[in-house]
Design an enzyme around this catalytic site. Structure first.
Site, PDB file in Angstrom:
ATOM      1  N   CYS A 192      35.538  54.233  32.394  1.00 52.47           N
ATOM      2  CA  CYS A 192      36.539  53.711  33.649  1.00 52.47           C
ATOM      3  C   CYS A 192      37.868  53.926  33.363  1.00 52.47           C
ATOM      4  CB  CYS A 192      36.021  52.106  34.179  1.00 52.47           C
ATOM      5  SG  CYS A 192      36.421  51.155  32.700  1.00 52.47           S
ATOM      6  N   THR A 193      38.916  53.869  34.280  1.00 59.13           N
ATOM      7  CA  THR A 193      40.010  54.004  34.191  1.00 59.13           C
ATOM      8  C   THR A 193      40.828  53.731  32.948  1.00 59.13           C
ATOM      9  OG1 THR A 193      40.368  53.895  36.612  1.00 59.13           O
ATOM     10  CG2 THR A 193      42.379  54.248  35.606  1.00 59.13           C
TER      11      THR A 193
END
Length: 298
Positions: A192-193
């Site tokens: 994810c980010t």
């Protein structure tokens, strides 16, 4: 000229009094002229702040003075700029709130956290260790995107599984429906980010019988810092601030497609139609029409 920067960070750790931490963090950020969003729960802190670099450095020092927050991994990136008052152009205001979850999977009762972080999460992989795993296991390795589908539409790891999610809460439903049971005997790398969503997602997958689950440590941000666009990542990284997206190099691939005309773009925009409360991948021209998604459907 003062430098505008953005901090992205989180920590999972037990917090006895989230409201006291909220007041302290709000006052600290306000005193330094910072804008952004902070969420606090009994399980930790999740934040992104923008402002002048020296102010952000002071914020980091003061926050790390609190022993439970000493191990926070602060990720730095370039901001768009500062206004005449020295405030970040990437955030409209400062918001500091207490929530039941610092990342909203809708499963607060499942998350277990101690002083070391999330209990039962996936094995951590540095960017270098990720490459080693792919070198050893090849196509058996499954990249599993832990973001929503819009984010993945402009950038993702090559060949990644991208669940059809609008919000983080959709993951629990899909996992419980058995949508990805076929991956339970595969090495699955969640990403994810900045890493926070995969802390939780990997633990949810492990508790549902996925036998070999990993999480990319530091998320896409740390991977991009190490390999840029010369590794396994392609496209732009969606970010939740005024920048919209960021690239890791001057040769980033453009993999998004405008919903209105199909033009390649990494641009996202809020739907201008008052009846359409979605965000879209849309080129600058199509973003100006009433609703590019509806126009395409018609």
């Amino acid at each position: 000229m003062p430098l505008a920067k953005i901090l992205l960070y989180y920590v999972f750790t037990p917090i006895a009094d989230p409201e006291a931490v909220r007041l302290w963090q709000r006052d600290l950020a306000e005193s330094l002229g910072l804008r952004g969003r902070l969420l606090i729960s009994r399980d930790g802190l999740n934040g992104t702040l923008g402002g002048e670099m020296s102010a952000l450095k002071r914020y980091v020092r003061k926050t790390r003075d609190y022993p439970p927050f000493k191990r926070i991994d602060f990720k730095w990136s370039e901001g768009t700029g500062l206004d005449d008052e020295g405030l970040s152009l990437d955030f409209p205001k400062l918001s500091v709130k207490v929530r039941g979850e610092i990342v909203s999977f809708g499963a607060p009762g499942e998350l277990r956290v101690d002083e070391a972080g999330v209990v039962g999460g996936g094995n951590r992989l540095s960017p270098e260790a990720l490459h080693e795993l792919v070198g050893e296991r090849g196509d058996d390795v499954v990249f599993f995107d832990g973001r929503n589908a819009l984010e993945a539409s402009i950038g993702r790891f090559r060949g990644a599984v991208v669940p059809p999610t609008d919000t983080t809460r959709d993951f629990v439903r899909l996992l419980d429906e058995g949508a990805y049971d076929r991956l339970k005997d595969k090495p699955v790398v969640t990403y994810c980010t900045g890493g926070i969503r995969c802390e939780v997602l990997s633990s949810l997958m492990a508790s549902r019988g996925f036998g070999e689950v990993y999480q990319l440590e530091g998320g896409i941000v740390r991977y991009g810092e190490r390999y840029g666009d010369d590794g396994l990542w392609e496209g732009s990284l969606y970010v939740f601030d005024g920048r919209g997206s960021v690239d890791f190099s001057d040769h980033a691939a453009v993999i998004g497609a405008c919903v209105g005309c199909g033009t390649a773009t990494n641009r996202t925009a809020n739907c201008p139609d008052a009846s359409c409360r979605t965000q879209l991948v849309a080129c600058e021209s199509c973003a100006a029409v009433p609703c590019p998604a509806h126009a395409l459907a018609g």
